[in-house]
Design an enzyme around this catalytic site. Structure first.
Site, PDB file in Angstrom:
ATOM      1  CB  SER A 161      -0.856  -0.032   1.270  1.00  0.00           C
ATOM      2  OG  SER A 161      -1.358   1.239   1.545  1.00  0.00           O
ATOM      3  CE1 TYR A 198      -3.874  -2.894   5.442  1.00  0.00           C
ATOM      4  CE2 TYR A 198      -3.417  -0.579   4.980  1.00  0.00           C
ATOM      5  CZ  TYR A 198      -3.683  -1.857   4.537  1.00  0.00           C
ATOM      6  OH  TYR A 198      -3.742  -2.114   3.192  1.00  0.00           O
ATOM      7  CE  LYS A 251      -1.357  -4.522   3.241  1.00  0.00           C
ATOM      8  NZ  LYS A 251      -1.634  -5.873   2.735  1.00  0.00           N
TER       9      LYS A 251
HETATM   10  N1  LIG Z   1      -8.806  -1.709  -0.725  1.00  0.00           N
HETATM   11  C1  LIG Z   1      -7.818  -0.840  -0.532  1.00  0.00           C
HETATM   12  O1  LIG Z   1      -8.042   0.362  -0.445  1.00  0.00           O
HETATM   13  C2  LIG Z   1      -6.383  -1.333  -0.417  1.00  0.00           C
HETATM   14  C3  LIG Z   1      -5.333  -0.418  -0.577  1.00  0.00           C
HETATM   15  C4  LIG Z   1      -4.018  -0.863  -0.460  1.00  0.00           C
HETATM   16  C5  LIG Z   1      -3.756  -2.205  -0.188  1.00  0.00           C
HETATM   17  N2  LIG Z   1      -4.798  -3.076  -0.028  1.00  0.00           N
HETATM   18  C6  LIG Z   1      -4.491  -4.477   0.280  1.00  0.00           C
HETATM   19  O2  LIG Z   1      -4.992  -5.300  -0.736  1.00  0.00           O
HETATM   20  C7  LIG Z   1      -5.411  -6.555  -0.195  1.00  0.00           C
HETATM   21  C8  LIG Z   1      -6.832  -6.825  -0.615  1.00  0.00           C
HETATM   22  O3  LIG Z   1      -7.654  -5.750  -0.167  1.00  0.00           O
HETATM   23  P1  LIG Z   1      -9.234  -5.753  -0.393  1.00  0.00           P
HETATM   24  O4  LIG Z   1      -9.659  -4.339  -0.455  1.00  0.00           O
HETATM   25  O5  LIG Z   1      -9.573  -6.676  -1.474  1.00  0.00           O
HETATM   26  O6  LIG Z   1      -9.697  -6.344   1.013  1.00  0.00           O
HETATM   27  P2  LIG Z   1     -10.826  -7.429   1.350  1.00  0.00           P
HETATM   28  O7  LIG Z   1     -11.043  -7.379   2.818  1.00  0.00           O
HETATM   29  O8  LIG Z   1     -12.009  -7.241   0.468  1.00  0.00           O
HETATM   30  O9  LIG Z   1     -10.102  -8.799   0.942  1.00  0.00           O
HETATM   31  C9  LIG Z   1      -9.183  -9.437   1.799  1.00  0.00           C
HETATM   32  C10 LIG Z   1      -9.592 -10.895   1.895  1.00  0.00           C
HETATM   33  O10 LIG Z   1      -8.669 -11.582   2.749  1.00  0.00           O
HETATM   34  C11 LIG Z   1      -9.394 -12.496   3.557  1.00  0.00           C
HETATM   35  N3  LIG Z   1      -8.569 -12.765   4.752  1.00  0.00           N
HETATM   36  C12 LIG Z   1      -8.201 -11.887   5.724  1.00  0.00           C
HETATM   37  N4  LIG Z   1      -7.419 -12.505   6.631  1.00  0.00           N
HETATM   38  C13 LIG Z   1      -7.274 -13.809   6.212  1.00  0.00           C
HETATM   39  C14 LIG Z   1      -6.580 -14.930   6.717  1.00  0.00           C
HETATM   40  N5  LIG Z   1      -5.900 -14.887   7.874  1.00  0.00           N
HETATM   41  N6  LIG Z   1      -6.664 -16.099   6.049  1.00  0.00           N
HETATM   42  C15 LIG Z   1      -7.373 -16.188   4.889  1.00  0.00           C
HETATM   43  N7  LIG Z   1      -8.054 -15.153   4.359  1.00  0.00           N
HETATM   44  C16 LIG Z   1      -7.995 -13.965   5.017  1.00  0.00           C
HETATM   45  C17 LIG Z   1     -10.715 -11.791   3.837  1.00  0.00           C
HETATM   46  O11 LIG Z   1     -11.755 -12.683   4.179  1.00  0.00           O
HETATM   47  C18 LIG Z   1     -10.977 -11.079   2.518  1.00  0.00           C
HETATM   48  O12 LIG Z   1     -11.769 -11.878   1.639  1.00  0.00           O
HETATM   49  C19 LIG Z   1      -5.232  -6.448   1.321  1.00  0.00           C
HETATM   50  O13 LIG Z   1      -3.999  -7.033   1.667  1.00  0.00           O
HETATM   51  C20 LIG Z   1      -5.189  -4.956   1.547  1.00  0.00           C
HETATM   52  O14 LIG Z   1      -4.467  -4.617   2.685  1.00  0.00           O
HETATM   53  C21 LIG Z   1      -6.091  -2.672  -0.156  1.00  0.00           C
END
Ligand SMILES: NC(=O)c1ccc[n+]([C@@H]2O[C@H](COP(=O)([O-])OP(=O)(O)OC[C@H]3O[C@@H](n4cnc5c(N)ncnc54)[C@H](O)[C@@H]3O)[C@@H](O)[C@H]2O)c1
Length: 334
Positions: free
Chosen positions: A124, A152, A156
């Site tokens: 991120s 958080y 990362k």
């Molecule tokens: N959405 C954003 O704004 C954003 C920005 C930067 C980085 N990210 C990163 O991108 C990735 C995906 O984000 P997203 O927005 O799709 O989030 P999201 O919450 O929709 O998807 C994350 C998925 O991981 C699963 N999960 C969490 N912990 C777990 C574990 N211990 N074992 C198995 N599954 C697990 C959740 O059930 C979920 O389906 C994340 O790592 C997030 O930190 C997201």
């Protein structure tokens, strides 16, 4: 390629799964369904004609994670699974450190055991911390892990370091770290999108909850920033463009660590986003100007030149595309 997508039923993971299948890859998903729904698999099938094999597994459960990877013949893992709510991470730091860091360590151990050597990791822009005026043009070579403002973001930054160390220990390991800016929008089918539980932290999910009547009004945190219209500016990226960035990362994967910003390179203000949403939704949203939110920077924007040059990847879709696709998705939820 046969690819394991962790967190594949989540927001970005589901869109990436769709793009991987569209490009002809074989995808399997591992998710504990903590923040996503199993029905997403049917939606993926509706869009692509293929229902990915699914493992309801928590990455904190190492033996079962290893079972999934062992002898399955995966060539690569794209690792989205993690907890992502910035505010919640301040209240529950240990939960975030355990889930995100231990979960990733378990995955990396299982990859080592199963001899899977390619990883793409969701990082991120928060890893850059506060770069002052330079936050308007963040470049991969800038220092990270300094002045990160929440647990958080620290997870990362720490995971990036862990991945770098794994690459030093195993020169054949290929890791691509993708630093996302602000993902928005939904697949153009309107079947998958972002539908967060609880009170979201990010602008677009808040705007959609206000539009749905689930939140009373939109509070714009500050209109006195040193920006053109006084509101904060961010680099919004359509989730389908972001998903395609993962395909480009896989295609260009090479030994060692590669790091790319995935952003549009264009900053859009909160006022501009809200106005565009109201125009496309055909209605005004209840809103007010509130105080600045602690930790918010005036402008955060990517310099995406490295991804353009090395991955041949560039955003193609606009904010208007993202809003129109979000509205289509919300209509399908009704
Ligand atoms: N959405 C954003 O704004 C954003 C920005 C930067 C980085 N990210 C990163 O991108 C990735 C995906 O984000 P997203 O927005 O799709 O989030 P999201 O919450 O929709 O998807 C994350 C998925 O991981 C699963 N999960 C969490 N912990 C777990 C574990 N211990 N074992 C198995 N599954 C697990 C959740 O059930 C979920 O389906 C994340 O790592 C997030 O930190 C997201």
């Amino acid at each position: 390629m046969k690819i394991l997508v962790t967190g594949g039923t989540g927001y970005i993971g589901s869109h990436t799964t769709v793009e991987l299948i569209r490009a002809g890859h074989e995808v399997e998903i591992l998710d504990n369904l903590f923040n996503s729904k199993i029905e997403v698999l049917d939606k993926i099938e509706k869009i692509t004609g293929v229902k990915p094999k699914f493992y309801k597994v928590d990455l904190l459960d190492y033996p079962t994670t290893l079972d999934v990877l062992k002898n399955a013949g995966f060539e690569a893992v794209i690792h989205f699974a993690g907890m992502k709510a910035v505010g919640e991470s301040v209240e529950k730091p240990l939960t975030y450190y355990e889930n995100n860091i231990q979960g990733t360590v378990n995955l990396l151990k299982a990859m080592r055991e199963a001899e899977v050597k390619k990883l793409v990791f969701s990082s991120s822009a928060t890893v850059y911390g506060d770069k002052g005026a330079d936050s308007a043009r963040l470049v991969e070579t800038m220092t990270t892990g300094v002045g990160v403002t929440n647990p958080y973001g620290w997870t990362k930054a720490m995971i990036e370091q862990i991945i770098k160390d794994v690459c030093v220990a195993d020169p054949k390991f290929e890791a691509t770290i993708l630093r996302y800016f602000n993902p928005v929008g939904a697949d153009k089918s309107g079947l998958i999108g972002e539908d967060p539980n609880g009170i979201p932290n990010n602008l677009m999910p808040i705007v959609t909850k206000v539009y749905q009547g689930k939140i009373d009004k939109l509070v714009i945190y500050g209109d006195d920033y040193e920006t053109e219209d006084g509101s904060c500016e961010r680099d919004f990226i359509h989730v389908t463009d972001l998903a395609k960035g993962h395909l480009a990362a896989l295609e260009h994967s090479c030994p060692g660590v590669s790091i790319y910003n995935l952003g549009s390179g264009k900053a859009t203000s909160v006022f501009e986003i809200v106005a565009a949403f109201e125009k496309l939704a055909g209605q005004e949203l209840p809103k007010e100007i509130g105080a600045r939110r602690a930790g918010d920077l005036a402008v955060v924007c990517a310099n995406p030149a490295l991804a353009w040059e090395k991955l041949g990847w560039k955003t193609e879709l606009t904010i208007e595309d993202a809003i129109a696709d979000t509205l289509r998705y919300l209509k399908n939820l009704e």
